[in-house]
Design a protein around this motif. Sequence first.
Motif, PDB file in Angstrom:
ATOM      1  N   ALA A  26       6.388  15.997   6.941  1.00 34.50           N
ATOM      2  CA  ALA A  26       7.287  16.822   5.581  1.00 34.50           C
ATOM      3  C   ALA A  26       6.841  16.514   4.896  1.00 34.50           C
ATOM      4  CB  ALA A  26       8.694  15.867   6.075  1.00 34.50           C
ATOM      5  N   LEU A  27       5.925  15.926   4.213  1.00 34.41           N
ATOM      6  CA  LEU A  27       5.740  15.423   2.254  1.00 34.41           C
ATOM      7  C   LEU A  27       3.806  16.206   2.201  1.00 34.41           C
ATOM      8  CD1 LEU A  27       6.151  11.649   2.594  1.00 34.41           C
ATOM      9  CD2 LEU A  27       6.957  13.356   1.118  1.00 34.41           C
ATOM     10  N   GLY A  28       3.858  17.436   3.747  1.00 34.83           N
ATOM     11  CA  GLY A  28       2.738  17.860   3.148  1.00 34.83           C
ATOM     12  C   GLY A  28       1.765  17.413   4.320  1.00 34.83           C
ATOM     13  N   PRO A  29       0.300  18.736   3.842  1.00 33.64           N
ATOM     14  CA  PRO A  29      -0.914  18.315   4.233  1.00 33.64           C
ATOM     15  C   PRO A  29      -1.067  17.286   4.403  1.00 33.64           C
ATOM     16  CG  PRO A  29      -0.708  19.650   2.983  1.00 33.64           C
ATOM     17  CD  PRO A  29       0.546  19.143   2.607  1.00 33.64           C
ATOM     18  N   ALA A  30      -1.329  16.598   3.379  1.00 34.23           N
ATOM     19  CA  ALA A  30      -1.654  14.772   3.241  1.00 34.23           C
ATOM     20  C   ALA A  30      -0.170  13.779   2.108  1.00 34.23           C
ATOM     21  CB  ALA A  30      -2.545  15.075   2.538  1.00 34.23           C
ATOM     22  N   ALA A  31      -0.211  12.654   2.782  1.00 31.97           N
ATOM     23  CA  ALA A  31       0.499  12.306   2.082  1.00 31.97           C
ATOM     24  C   ALA A  31       0.089  10.767   1.819  1.00 31.97           C
ATOM     25  CB  ALA A  31       2.049  12.217   3.159  1.00 31.97           C
ATOM     26  N   ARG A  32       0.488  10.020   0.294  1.00 29.11           N
ATOM     27  CA  ARG A  32       0.087   8.990   0.048  1.00 29.11           C
ATOM     28  C   ARG A  32       0.828   7.557   1.512  1.00 29.11           C
ATOM     29  NH1 ARG A  32       1.523   7.593  -4.718  1.00 29.11           N
ATOM     30  NH2 ARG A  32       3.304   8.993  -5.156  1.00 29.11           N
ATOM     31  N   VAL A  33       0.400   6.681   1.486  1.00 29.28           N
ATOM     32  CA  VAL A  33       0.691   5.912   2.656  1.00 29.28           C
ATOM     33  C   VAL A  33       0.014   4.230   2.315  1.00 29.28           C
ATOM     34  CG1 VAL A  33       0.643   7.003   4.641  1.00 29.28           C
ATOM     35  CG2 VAL A  33      -1.174   6.005   3.952  1.00 29.28           C
ATOM     36  N   ASP A  34       0.680   3.426   1.985  1.00 30.86           N
ATOM     37  CA  ASP A  34      -0.161   1.971   2.165  1.00 30.86           C
ATOM     38  C   ASP A  34      -0.079   1.516   3.369  1.00 30.86           C
ATOM     39  OD1 ASP A  34       0.963  -0.350   2.506  1.00 30.86           O
ATOM     40  OD2 ASP A  34       0.927  -1.275   0.508  1.00 30.86           O
ATOM     41  N   VAL A  35      -1.644   1.202   4.200  1.00 29.80           N
ATOM     42  CA  VAL A  35      -1.876   0.978   5.150  1.00 29.80           C
ATOM     43  C   VAL A  35      -1.946  -0.821   5.032  1.00 29.80           C
ATOM     44  CG1 VAL A  35      -3.825   0.908   7.277  1.00 29.80           C
ATOM     45  CG2 VAL A  35      -3.017   2.399   5.092  1.00 29.80           C
ATOM     46  N   LEU A  36      -1.246  -1.470   5.181  1.00 32.39           N
ATOM     47  CA  LEU A  36      -1.497  -3.321   5.157  1.00 32.39           C
ATOM     48  C   LEU A  36      -1.501  -3.146   4.205  1.00 32.39           C
ATOM     49  CD1 LEU A  36      -3.180  -4.147   8.772  1.00 32.39           C
ATOM     50  CD2 LEU A  36      -0.572  -3.603   8.291  1.00 32.39           C
ATOM     51  N   GLY A  37      -1.409  -2.685   2.558  1.00 31.74           N
ATOM     52  CA  GLY A  37      -1.543  -3.400   1.023  1.00 31.74           C
ATOM     53  C   GLY A  37      -3.079  -2.344   0.620  1.00 31.74           C
ATOM     54  N   VAL A  38      -3.454  -1.489   1.662  1.00 25.08           N
ATOM     55  CA  VAL A  38      -4.426  -0.847   0.783  1.00 25.08           C
ATOM     56  C   VAL A  38      -3.737   1.114   0.711  1.00 25.08           C
ATOM     57  CG1 VAL A  38      -6.341   0.494   1.905  1.00 25.08           C
ATOM     58  CG2 VAL A  38      -6.379  -1.961   2.147  1.00 25.08           C
ATOM     59  N   PRO A  39      -3.858   1.450   0.099  1.00 25.17           N
ATOM     60  CA  PRO A  39      -3.432   2.762  -0.716  1.00 25.17           C
ATOM     61  C   PRO A  39      -4.583   4.056   0.017  1.00 25.17           C
ATOM     62  CG  PRO A  39      -4.292   2.043  -2.724  1.00 25.17           C
ATOM     63  CD  PRO A  39      -4.437   0.686  -2.291  1.00 25.17           C
ATOM     64  N   ALA A  40      -3.876   4.505   0.632  1.00 23.17           N
ATOM     65  CA  ALA A  40      -5.017   6.212   1.285  1.00 23.17           C
ATOM     66  C   ALA A  40      -3.499   7.309   1.552  1.00 23.17           C
ATOM     67  CB  ALA A  40      -5.213   5.510   2.653  1.00 23.17           C
ATOM     68  N   TRP A  41      -4.542   8.690   1.765  1.00 23.70           N
ATOM     69  CA  TRP A  41      -3.829   9.146   2.222  1.00 23.70           C
ATOM     70  C   TRP A  41      -4.154   9.291   3.784  1.00 23.70           C
ATOM     71  CZ3 TRP A  41      -2.210  12.536  -1.831  1.00 23.70           C
ATOM     72  CH2 TRP A  41      -2.666  12.368  -2.662  1.00 23.70           C
ATOM     73  N   SER A  42      -2.808  10.034   3.936  1.00 25.06           N
ATOM     74  CA  SER A  42      -2.682  10.004   5.850  1.00 25.06           C
ATOM     75  C   SER A  42      -2.856  11.811   5.388  1.00 25.06           C
ATOM     76  CB  SER A  42      -1.738   9.469   6.017  1.00 25.06           C
ATOM     77  OG  SER A  42      -1.140   9.888   7.312  1.00 25.06           O
ATOM     78  N   VAL A  43      -3.658  12.319   6.410  1.00 25.56           N
ATOM     79  CA  VAL A  43      -3.689  13.193   6.779  1.00 25.56           C
ATOM     80  C   VAL A  43      -3.244  14.230   8.399  1.00 25.56           C
ATOM     81  CG1 VAL A  43      -5.093  15.458   6.882  1.00 25.56           C
ATOM     82  CG2 VAL A  43      -5.980  13.561   5.716  1.00 25.56           C
ATOM     83  N   THR A  44      -2.228  14.716   7.570  1.00 19.81           N
ATOM     84  CA  THR A  44      -1.708  14.717   9.438  1.00 19.81           C
ATOM     85  C   THR A  44      -1.653  17.151   9.427  1.00 19.81           C
ATOM     86  OG1 THR A  44       1.127  15.502   8.232  1.00 19.81           O
ATOM     87  CG2 THR A  44       0.462  13.145   8.837  1.00 19.81           C
ATOM     88  N   ASP A  45      -1.790  17.779   8.638  1.00 19.97           N
ATOM     89  CA  ASP A  45      -2.038  18.757   8.540  1.00 19.97           C
ATOM     90  C   ASP A  45      -3.575  19.003   9.748  1.00 19.97           C
ATOM     91  OD1 ASP A  45      -3.958  21.370   7.835  1.00 19.97           O
ATOM     92  OD2 ASP A  45      -1.364  22.246   8.235  1.00 19.97           O
ATOM     93  N   PRO A  46      -3.248  19.456  10.549  1.00 19.42           N
ATOM     94  CA  PRO A  46      -4.774  19.477  11.571  1.00 19.42           C
ATOM     95  C   PRO A  46      -5.149  20.574  10.926  1.00 19.42           C
ATOM     96  CG  PRO A  46      -2.867  20.775  12.658  1.00 19.42           C
ATOM     97  CD  PRO A  46      -2.413  20.152  11.743  1.00 19.42           C
ATOM     98  N   VAL A  47      -5.502  21.728  10.508  1.00 17.73           N
ATOM     99  CA  VAL A  47      -6.715  22.107   9.917  1.00 17.73           C
ATOM    100  C   VAL A  47      -6.995  21.737   8.709  1.00 17.73           C
ATOM    101  CG1 VAL A  47      -6.608  24.588   8.187  1.00 17.73           C
ATOM    102  CG2 VAL A  47      -5.671  24.278  10.456  1.00 17.73           C
ATOM    103  N   LEU A  48      -6.769  21.209   7.879  1.00 22.89           N
ATOM    104  CA  LEU A  48      -6.861  20.227   6.983  1.00 22.89           C
ATOM    105  C   LEU A  48      -7.732  18.767   7.786  1.00 22.89           C
ATOM    106  CD1 LEU A  48      -7.121  19.389   3.454  1.00 22.89           C
ATOM    107  CD2 LEU A  48      -5.308  18.132   4.394  1.00 22.89           C
ATOM    108  N   LEU A  49      -7.266  18.173   8.219  1.00 24.90           N
ATOM    109  CA  LEU A  49      -8.060  17.307   9.153  1.00 24.90           C
ATOM    110  C   LEU A  49      -9.149  17.655   9.504  1.00 24.90           C
ATOM    111  CD1 LEU A  49      -8.162  14.405   9.568  1.00 24.90           C
ATOM    112  CD2 LEU A  49      -6.499  14.917  11.546  1.00 24.90           C
TER     113      LEU A  49
END
Length: 406
Positions: A26-49
């Motif tokens: 719902a947050l778009g093709p990529a979302a900013r996430v916290d992975v156990l304290g590490v900031p990252a971009w979670s990419v969920t759109d299959p075309v972009l991925l």
Amino acid sequence: MSRQSAPIVLDPAAGDADAENRLLRALGPAARVDVLGVPAWSVTDPVLLKELLTSPDVSKDGRRHWPGFDEAVRTWPLALWVAATNMFTAYGGDHRRLRRIIAPAFSARRIAALQPVVEEIASRLADGLESAPAGASTDLRERYAVPLPIAVIGHLMGVPEGRRDEFRALVDRVFDTTVTPAEAAANTRTLYAMLDGLIAAKRAAPGDDLASALITSAEEEGEAALTEEELRDTFLLMINAGYETTVNLLDQAVTTLLSRPEQLAHVHAGRATWADVVEETLRHEPPVKHLPLRFAVRDIPLPDGRVILEGEAILASYAAANRHPDWHDAPDDFDATRLTKDHLAFGHGIHFCLGAALARMEGETALRVLFDRFPDAELGVVRGGLRPVPSLISNGHRSLPVRLRP
């Protein structure tokens, strides 16, 4: 799509992965996430991925392309996922060199030669399940989904039978994202000590196995040869990838077929094959939910105008991408008869999993043997009563109670 105000803190115990994936999409093709304290971009759109997985602007080499690498190696529970030195974390020429050395081990001829081995292992494990009393629940993950790939990878790598359970316990902790950094570091030390012992044993007494073949290749490639660190971390990759993913594939396939009996009926009626079941499972419940990490080599513009900055981390969110509504009709429905079952469960591009054909063959063989032997099997609990493994990476259940003879 809504604008994101703060990073989504990914649940390390994966309490409700489906809800989390819906939020990320719902947050778009990529979302900013916290992975156990590490900031990252979670990419969920299959075309972009897919674009990012094939782009030279994205690297898996944290040492070269991630400013946070040194800190993560000291303090991050998932340090091993970025610090290992093997094909999984390589970029450019290093990746091509390592893949060229390892690829022959997974040729079509070698996989075909393993099929009767997998058949024998599955049949032997099914024999052991025959003693389960009618009406009683058996943990099928522990007694079938786990020991089958452990035996296969043990056979392939030449791991002595008496050491396979030890490797299994250590690999389980590699995928556990609820452990502390200290616990993860201690597990890594123990795992590396076991791998060093395996390499030493194979050097002293080579066998007809992949471990011995890799040692020989490592020593015969001249300037392209594997370093000692690369050799050990390649062993690590083979055992990790060859075990956990197949366990989850079998776990999720059995869970789905027993909770959706009409899907099993498709197979029995010839409307779908075991290959169809495996492929739809890989799409619907991929063995790996999120795969850490990749890194932007330079600034990468996103379709919505945002930018992944050079050096920022990228998380390939395969489970969310596989069920993206722009990719498949009714993506949350499991349908073995679905004509198009495309997915990213094995990755995409140059890092596409070398063991994909082996995993598929193991899955098809194990499911056929199991349901030929126990056609009336039932789930021992309602599907909602199954607890996920404590991992934002691994996608399986802590146990899988099944009544083999209702």
